[in-house]
Design a protein around this motif. Structure first.
Motif, PDB file in Angstrom:
ATOM      1  N   ARG A  30       0.838  -1.207   0.000  1.00  0.00           N
ATOM      2  CA  ARG A  30       0.000   0.000   0.000  1.00  0.00           C
ATOM      3  C   ARG A  30       0.868   1.249   0.000  1.00  0.00           C
ATOM      4  N   ALA A  33       0.700   7.748   2.722  1.00  0.00           N
ATOM      5  CA  ALA A  33       0.796   9.206   2.500  1.00  0.00           C
ATOM      6  C   ALA A  33       0.846   9.867   3.877  1.00  0.00           C
ATOM      7  N   GLY A  34      -0.257  10.478   4.332  1.00  0.00           N
ATOM      8  CA  GLY A  34      -0.248  11.101   5.663  1.00  0.00           C
ATOM      9  C   GLY A  34      -0.408  10.093   6.787  1.00  0.00           C
ATOM     10  N   ILE A  55       5.483   7.594   0.385  1.00  0.00           N
ATOM     11  CA  ILE A  55       5.762   8.559  -0.698  1.00  0.00           C
ATOM     12  C   ILE A  55       6.206   9.921  -0.163  1.00  0.00           C
ATOM     13  N   GLY A 111      -2.364  14.651   7.192  1.00  0.00           N
ATOM     14  CA  GLY A 111      -3.172  14.008   6.144  1.00  0.00           C
ATOM     15  C   GLY A 111      -3.093  14.782   4.841  1.00  0.00           C
ATOM     16  N   THR A 112      -3.276  14.086   3.731  1.00  0.00           N
ATOM     17  CA  THR A 112      -3.114  14.720   2.416  1.00  0.00           C
ATOM     18  C   THR A 112      -4.442  14.792   1.660  1.00  0.00           C
ATOM     19  N   SER A 116      -7.046  11.560   0.981  1.00  0.00           N
ATOM     20  CA  SER A 116      -8.500  11.551   1.218  1.00  0.00           C
ATOM     21  C   SER A 116      -9.238  10.997   0.006  1.00  0.00           C
ATOM     22  N   GLU A 166      -1.389   1.353  -8.951  1.00  0.00           N
ATOM     23  CA  GLU A 166      -1.379   2.757  -9.379  1.00  0.00           C
ATOM     24  C   GLU A 166      -1.184   3.701  -8.197  1.00  0.00           C
ATOM     25  N   PHE A 194     -16.638  13.342  11.221  1.00  0.00           N
ATOM     26  CA  PHE A 194     -17.045  13.231   9.820  1.00  0.00           C
ATOM     27  C   PHE A 194     -18.475  13.741   9.674  1.00  0.00           C
TER      28      PHE A 194
HETATM   29  C1  FAD Z   1      -9.862  11.501  14.178  1.00  0.00           C
HETATM   30  C2  FAD Z   1      -9.906  11.653  12.671  1.00  0.00           C
HETATM   31  C3  FAD Z   1     -10.871  12.482  12.129  1.00  0.00           C
HETATM   32  C4  FAD Z   1     -10.946  12.634  10.748  1.00  0.00           C
HETATM   33  N1  FAD Z   1     -11.911  13.455  10.219  1.00  0.00           N
HETATM   34  C5  FAD Z   1     -11.983  13.621   8.888  1.00  0.00           C
HETATM   35  C6  FAD Z   1     -12.954  14.472   8.289  1.00  0.00           C
HETATM   36  O1  FAD Z   1     -13.738  15.139   8.977  1.00  0.00           O
HETATM   37  N2  FAD Z   1     -12.985  14.552   6.938  1.00  0.00           N
HETATM   38  C7  FAD Z   1     -12.098  13.850   6.137  1.00  0.00           C
HETATM   39  O2  FAD Z   1     -12.179  13.959   4.921  1.00  0.00           O
HETATM   40  N3  FAD Z   1     -11.167  13.055   6.680  1.00  0.00           N
HETATM   41  C8  FAD Z   1     -11.082  12.936   8.012  1.00  0.00           C
HETATM   42  N4  FAD Z   1     -10.109  12.118   8.539  1.00  0.00           N
HETATM   43  C9  FAD Z   1      -9.203  11.385   7.621  1.00  0.00           C
HETATM   44  C10 FAD Z   1      -8.011  12.259   7.206  1.00  0.00           C
HETATM   45  O3  FAD Z   1      -8.485  13.324   6.406  1.00  0.00           O
HETATM   46  C11 FAD Z   1      -6.974  11.500   6.372  1.00  0.00           C
HETATM   47  O4  FAD Z   1      -5.898  12.350   6.261  1.00  0.00           O
HETATM   48  C12 FAD Z   1      -7.340  11.083   4.964  1.00  0.00           C
HETATM   49  O5  FAD Z   1      -8.521  10.337   4.908  1.00  0.00           O
HETATM   50  C13 FAD Z   1      -6.305  10.168   4.341  1.00  0.00           C
HETATM   51  O6  FAD Z   1      -5.201  10.885   3.959  1.00  0.00           O
HETATM   52  P1  FAD Z   1      -3.757  10.404   4.363  1.00  0.00           P
HETATM   53  O7  FAD Z   1      -2.824  11.243   3.561  1.00  0.00           O
HETATM   54  O8  FAD Z   1      -3.616  10.420   5.830  1.00  0.00           O
HETATM   55  O9  FAD Z   1      -3.747   8.910   3.744  1.00  0.00           O
HETATM   56  P2  FAD Z   1      -3.202   7.539   4.360  1.00  0.00           P
HETATM   57  O10 FAD Z   1      -3.808   7.285   5.672  1.00  0.00           O
HETATM   58  O11 FAD Z   1      -1.714   7.491   4.265  1.00  0.00           O
HETATM   59  O12 FAD Z   1      -3.813   6.532   3.278  1.00  0.00           O
HETATM   60  C14 FAD Z   1      -5.195   6.264   3.212  1.00  0.00           C
HETATM   61  C15 FAD Z   1      -5.448   5.245   2.095  1.00  0.00           C
HETATM   62  O13 FAD Z   1      -5.257   5.852   0.826  1.00  0.00           O
HETATM   63  C16 FAD Z   1      -4.170   5.226   0.114  1.00  0.00           C
HETATM   64  N5  FAD Z   1      -3.405   6.304  -0.500  1.00  0.00           N
HETATM   65  C17 FAD Z   1      -3.008   7.456   0.099  1.00  0.00           C
HETATM   66  N6  FAD Z   1      -2.396   8.251  -0.791  1.00  0.00           N
HETATM   67  C18 FAD Z   1      -2.396   7.593  -1.962  1.00  0.00           C
HETATM   68  C19 FAD Z   1      -1.911   7.908  -3.259  1.00  0.00           C
HETATM   69  N7  FAD Z   1      -1.309   9.081  -3.524  1.00  0.00           N
HETATM   70  N8  FAD Z   1      -2.074   7.000  -4.248  1.00  0.00           N
HETATM   71  C20 FAD Z   1      -2.683   5.801  -4.001  1.00  0.00           C
HETATM   72  N9  FAD Z   1      -3.187   5.465  -2.797  1.00  0.00           N
HETATM   73  C21 FAD Z   1      -3.038   6.348  -1.787  1.00  0.00           C
HETATM   74  C22 FAD Z   1      -3.385   4.452   1.172  1.00  0.00           C
HETATM   75  O14 FAD Z   1      -2.710   3.329   0.623  1.00  0.00           O
HETATM   76  C23 FAD Z   1      -4.495   4.045   2.131  1.00  0.00           C
HETATM   77  O15 FAD Z   1      -5.165   2.904   1.632  1.00  0.00           O
HETATM   78  C24 FAD Z   1     -10.016  11.953   9.905  1.00  0.00           C
HETATM   79  C25 FAD Z   1      -9.021  11.135  10.472  1.00  0.00           C
HETATM   80  C26 FAD Z   1      -8.964  10.989  11.847  1.00  0.00           C
HETATM   81  C27 FAD Z   1      -7.875  10.126  12.426  1.00  0.00           C
END
Ligand code: FAD
Length: 308
Positions: A30, A33-34, A55, A111-112, A116, A166, A194
């Motif tokens: 997998r 990202a964030g 990444i 988070g990115t 999302s 991808e 959420f």
């Molecule tokens: C307490 C809490 C509250 C939250 N509230 C909200 C909210 O109100 N609204 C909201 O939208 N989100 C919310 N989130 C989620 C947050 O926004 C995350 O940052 C987001 O969902 C995922 O982004 P990430 O960069 O952290 O991804 P990661 O956690 O690193 O990855 C998430 C998934 O996406 C895949 N992925 C990530 N980047 C890529 C890429 N570039 N290409 C292919 N696959 C990829 C990963 O493999 C994984 O399966 C919350 C999270 C928490 C812990």
């Protein structure tokens, strides 16, 4: 609990990252990202990836710039980037308003935007924005690159058009002309949760003051956010105001097939659509006016600012 064992990879270029993904995807490799969604699910062992392709060291994925009339948002651009100006015009103001509704600041700092989209939670604010504005997503693998329209990318709850090998390299949003009015409204029980329902309303006015190019999109209600043509038809050609906004909200409520879960009935979610749609359109109506002191809802203020 602690995550199950995995192998960690830290590519420095996009080519390295997609080559690694091609190799490890069959062993549930997998992208990391964030980590704000992936790491908690690993800690609960709901996900047990054999490999993580981190990444965060790929400098090319930090791109956040305007190109060919579109805002290009690279895979490593954090939510928090949108607290600062990212482009000119109403799109910038709109994104800086919406970002305050995503979780809490520490999560937004890590988070990115693209994470999302790849995670594809039905309530994700960025997924809703992409659907409302017909954004594009750029996916790259060792075999090549393709551009996927947002309406084809979101395919169900946490299900997207991305193939397992991808990488989502960037997302693109069209810039908006200066006279575009944009509004966003979401309902959640507590600040940072959420959304149980969220709406975007966007339109322009013709020389006679009638609505043109209306966009209404709903998130958090169906498995994926989407534009609601019935609500857009109710707005087109109308003078902005309570009558038109209520008609559009009514049309949106009747058009959605609301989800049900242990906490929220489908009926309640449908009722929320009526409220969030009207309020998003009211915010759009006010979006070009200078903001008055005290305007905006309390939840938004708790998250760091007033309403739009
Ligand atoms: C307490 C809490 C509250 C939250 N509230 C909200 C909210 O109100 N609204 C909201 O939208 N989100 C919310 N989130 C989620 C947050 O926004 C995350 O940052 C987001 O969902 C995922 O982004 P990430 O960069 O952290 O991804 P990661 O956690 O690193 O990855 C998430 C998934 O996406 C895949 N992925 C990530 N980047 C890529 C890429 N570039 N290409 C292919 N696959 C990829 C990963 O493999 C994984 O399966 C919350 C999270 C928490 C812990």
């Amino acid at each position: 609990m602690k995550p199950a064992a995995f192998r960690y990879h830290a590519p420095k270029t996009i080519d390295e990252a997609v080559a690694l993904l091609a190799e490890v995807a069959p062993e549930d490799g997998r992208v990391l990202a964030g980590g704000q969604s992936l790491v908690p699910t690993m800690a609960f062992r709901l996900a047990k990836p054999g490999h993580l392709v981190d990444i965060n060291g790929v400098a090319a994925l930090k791109r956040l710039e305007v190109s060919d009339g579109k805002l290009c948002i690279g895979a490593c651009v954090r939510h928090a980037a949108f607290h600062k100006p990212v482009c000119d015009g109403p799109l910038d103001k709109f994104l800086s308003f919406v970002v305050r509704y995503i979780a809490h600041f520490p999560i937004r700092n890590r988070g990115t935007f693209c994470g999302s989209l790849a995670h594809c939670d039905p309530s994700s604010e960025w997924c809703l924005v992409m659907a409302a504005l017909d954004g594009e997503l750029v996916a790259q693998s060792a075999k090549g690159t393709r551009v996927i329209p947002a309406r084809e990318f979101f395919q169900g709850i946490m299900t997207t058009a991305l193939r397992e090998d991808e990488l989502l390299v960037e997302a693109r949003l069209p810039l908006l002309s200066d006279d575009t009015r944009c509004g966003f409204y979401e309902f959640s029980r507590r600040a940072g949760d959420f959304a149980m329902a969220a709406a975007v309303g966007i339109y322009r006015l013709d020389d006679g003051g009638k609505i043109i190019e209306p966009r209404v999109a709903i998130g958090g209600v169906e498995p994926n956010p989407r534009r609601i043509p019935e609500a857009e038809s109710a707005l087109a050609g109308e003078v902005p105001g309570d009558k038109a906004f209520r008609a559009a909200a009514d049309a949106a409520m009747n058009a959605v097939d609301a989800m049900e879960d242990a906490m929220t009935s489908a009926e309640f979610r449908r009722d929320l659509v009526l409220a969030v749609t009207r309020r998003a359109l009211e915010r759009a109506d006010a979006s070009l006016r200078p903001r008055e002191a005290g305007e905006g809802d309390r939840a938004a203020q708790q998250r760091g600012g007033g309403g739009a």
